[in-house]
Design a protein around this motif. Sequence first.
Motif, PDB file in Angstrom:
ATOM      1  N   LEU A   1      12.156   0.306   6.223  1.00 42.86           N
ATOM      2  CA  LEU A   1      12.049  -0.136   7.614  1.00 42.86           C
ATOM      3  C   LEU A   1      10.581  -0.236   8.028  1.00 42.86           C
ATOM      4  O   LEU A   1      10.197  -1.142   8.774  1.00 42.86           O
ATOM      5  N   ALA A   2       9.759   0.686   7.528  1.00 44.08           N
ATOM      6  CA  ALA A   2       8.324   0.635   7.819  1.00 44.08           C
ATOM      7  C   ALA A   2       7.716  -0.661   7.277  1.00 44.08           C
ATOM      8  O   ALA A   2       6.910  -1.315   7.942  1.00 44.08           O
ATOM      9  N   LYS A   3       8.110  -1.029   6.068  1.00 45.90           N
ATOM     10  CA  LYS A   3       7.609  -2.268   5.464  1.00 45.90           C
ATOM     11  C   LYS A   3       8.058  -3.490   6.264  1.00 45.90           C
ATOM     12  O   LYS A   3       7.277  -4.417   6.514  1.00 45.90           O
ATOM     13  N   THR A   4       9.329  -3.487   6.670  1.00 45.78           N
ATOM     14  CA  THR A   4       9.865  -4.613   7.451  1.00 45.78           C
ATOM     15  C   THR A   4       9.106  -4.774   8.771  1.00 45.78           C
ATOM     16  O   THR A   4       8.800  -5.889   9.204  1.00 45.78           O
ATOM     17  N   LEU A   5       8.798  -3.643   9.395  1.00 46.70           N
ATOM     18  CA  LEU A   5       8.066  -3.674  10.665  1.00 46.70           C
ATOM     19  C   LEU A   5       6.710  -4.346  10.497  1.00 46.70           C
ATOM     20  O   LEU A   5       6.336  -5.212  11.298  1.00 46.70           O
TER      21      LEU A   5
ATOM     22  N   TYR B   1      12.714   4.875  14.553  1.00 46.17           N
ATOM     23  CA  TYR B   1      13.735   4.678  13.522  1.00 46.17           C
ATOM     24  C   TYR B   1      13.165   4.870  12.118  1.00 46.17           C
ATOM     25  O   TYR B   1      13.918   4.994  11.145  1.00 46.17           O
ATOM     26  N   ILE B   2      11.829   4.894  12.006  1.00 45.11           N
ATOM     27  CA  ILE B   2      11.204   5.140  10.704  1.00 45.11           C
ATOM     28  C   ILE B   2      11.335   6.606  10.324  1.00 45.11           C
ATOM     29  O   ILE B   2      11.401   6.956   9.149  1.00 45.11           O
ATOM     30  N   LEU B   3      11.413   7.485  11.333  1.00 48.02           N
ATOM     31  CA  LEU B   3      11.549   8.922  11.118  1.00 48.02           C
ATOM     32  C   LEU B   3      12.935   9.374  11.547  1.00 48.02           C
ATOM     33  O   LEU B   3      13.413   9.012  12.617  1.00 48.02           O
TER      34      LEU B   3
ATOM     35  N   ALA C   1       0.816  -1.218   0.000  1.00 48.90           N
ATOM     36  CA  ALA C   1       0.000   0.000   0.000  1.00 48.90           C
ATOM     37  C   ALA C   1       0.849   1.267   0.000  1.00 48.90           C
ATOM     38  O   ALA C   1       0.443   2.293  -0.558  1.00 48.90           O
ATOM     39  N   LEU C   2       2.044   1.214   0.598  1.00 48.04           N
ATOM     40  CA  LEU C   2       2.910   2.386   0.636  1.00 48.04           C
ATOM     41  C   LEU C   2       3.286   2.866  -0.757  1.00 48.04           C
ATOM     42  O   LEU C   2       3.574   4.044  -0.972  1.00 48.04           O
ATOM     43  N   ASN C   3       3.314   1.945  -1.720  1.00 50.03           N
ATOM     44  CA  ASN C   3       3.654   2.306  -3.093  1.00 50.03           C
ATOM     45  C   ASN C   3       2.428   2.522  -3.976  1.00 50.03           C
ATOM     46  O   ASN C   3       2.553   2.915  -5.138  1.00 50.03           O
ATOM     47  N   ILE C   4       1.240   2.258  -3.422  1.00 45.75           N
ATOM     48  CA  ILE C   4       0.007   2.415  -4.188  1.00 45.75           C
ATOM     49  C   ILE C   4      -0.637   3.769  -3.913  1.00 45.75           C
ATOM     50  O   ILE C   4      -1.003   4.496  -4.834  1.00 45.75           O
ATOM     51  N   GLY C   5      -0.758   4.123  -2.640  1.00 47.82           N
ATOM     52  CA  GLY C   5      -1.360   5.400  -2.309  1.00 47.82           C
ATOM     53  C   GLY C   5      -1.888   5.440  -0.893  1.00 47.82           C
ATOM     54  O   GLY C   5      -2.049   4.402  -0.233  1.00 47.82           O
ATOM     55  N   TYR C   6      -2.175   6.657  -0.423  1.00 41.29           N
ATOM     56  CA  TYR C   6      -2.616   6.857   0.954  1.00 41.29           C
ATOM     57  C   TYR C   6      -3.931   6.147   1.244  1.00 41.29           C
ATOM     58  O   TYR C   6      -4.124   5.591   2.331  1.00 41.29           O
ATOM     59  N   GLY C   7      -4.853   6.144   0.272  1.00 41.43           N
ATOM     60  CA  GLY C   7      -6.139   5.474   0.460  1.00 41.43           C
ATOM     61  C   GLY C   7      -5.970   3.996   0.734  1.00 41.43           C
ATOM     62  O   GLY C   7      -6.672   3.422   1.581  1.00 41.43           O
TER      63      GLY C   7
END
Length: 410
Positions: free
Chosen positions: A172-176, A157-159, A94-100
């Motif tokens: 890192l967000a995806k890994t989490l 650590y994501i920010l 979803a991170l690569n698709i969009g906020y929705g």
Amino acid sequence: MGNSKTNYTVPFAIMSFLLFLLGFVTWINNILVPFMKIQFNITESQAQLVSAAFFGAYIISIPVGGMVKKVGYKMSVIIGSIIVAIGCAIFVPALNIGYGMVLAGLFVTAIGVVILQVAANPYVIALGTPETSSSRLTLAMAINSLAAVLAPIIGGYILDSSGDSVVVNEQLAKTLFITLSAIAVGTAALLYFMHLPDIEGDEDSSDAAKGRSAWSYPQVVLGFIAIGMYMGLEVGVGNYFLNYVEYNVAGKSMDFASKILGFYPLGFFFGRVIGAGLLKKYEPTKVLLVNSVICVALLATFFITKGSAFSIWPLIAQGLFLSIMWSVLFDLSMKDVPASAAKQASGIICTGVVFTGMWMVIMGKVVENSTMTFNGAEVTNYGSAYAFFFLFYAYIIFFALKGAKIRRNA
């Protein structure tokens, strides 16, 4: 209620772990709000849709209570764990698709969390005598607080705050979230092969009690509202804390704020451990009242010192006193509710969490239209969001003094 002669150590530990899991997933939202704002270049109120999507799922709490009654506690928590896993997995692409799509993934995750919440809370209450139910649930929620301590530390650590800019670590967000999905699947598999004892007294012998809806109990309805007010407090502190420190406090960065935020849920942990003991000695309503009054004093201190480095600590310190409120509010709302209506009542009370998303969006709108002078420039006044807390505390004080004691005989 549970038989006092039965050893409930294992089921209590299982439910405590589930509360740990849902606690981590819930508290990571505090990091996701500023993360989404940067990742998708959106406004404050749009970023707060993270909370609206997640906590909005609690609207299904009442039908979930019916599901728990039909399929039982064990199958309910297995289903909840699997749905959490699916939702966390959706977040990755979803991170690569969009906020929705991100919001959709969070909503699915939250559906699983709702099922775990509705099933776990009354189950823990039933694992022993009614006299120690507030203390028992508070102790279980202390385990939940450990997850809350870890969430901002790991999520921090994501920010990364570098000078005047804040960057995000998408990988890192995806890994989490992949890790969370795997843990949820493993939990469901483990639960499938484990034995969870049935709680005695699932049905009430009173015909009058059997015929009554949980909505007919005033303490349940008033508790539903109280939970909604409480969640505005618990979530509100963290949701605006990072931006408040970054943009309204001199010499402090978002990286610093994400680390310091860990002290807030740490206060929840120690408060719940201490509270579990206090609630065995003192009436829950009195403990709730004292803690609420202390929090109002801390809130007043924040506004008096707003903008200074010191103002961070009255916000953080509220965690110590907010810590017992969920378990006490939930337990007081369930008092004198027969077993035949307990699962529906649990669903109604948990539905109060829906208010959270509404509060966060409204607070976000207020923040967008509020400015302050900071270092000679006009900046967004993130601290203005905390003015809503006075309303939330006022209702909880009413509930402690009056609301929790209102009863209607069968």
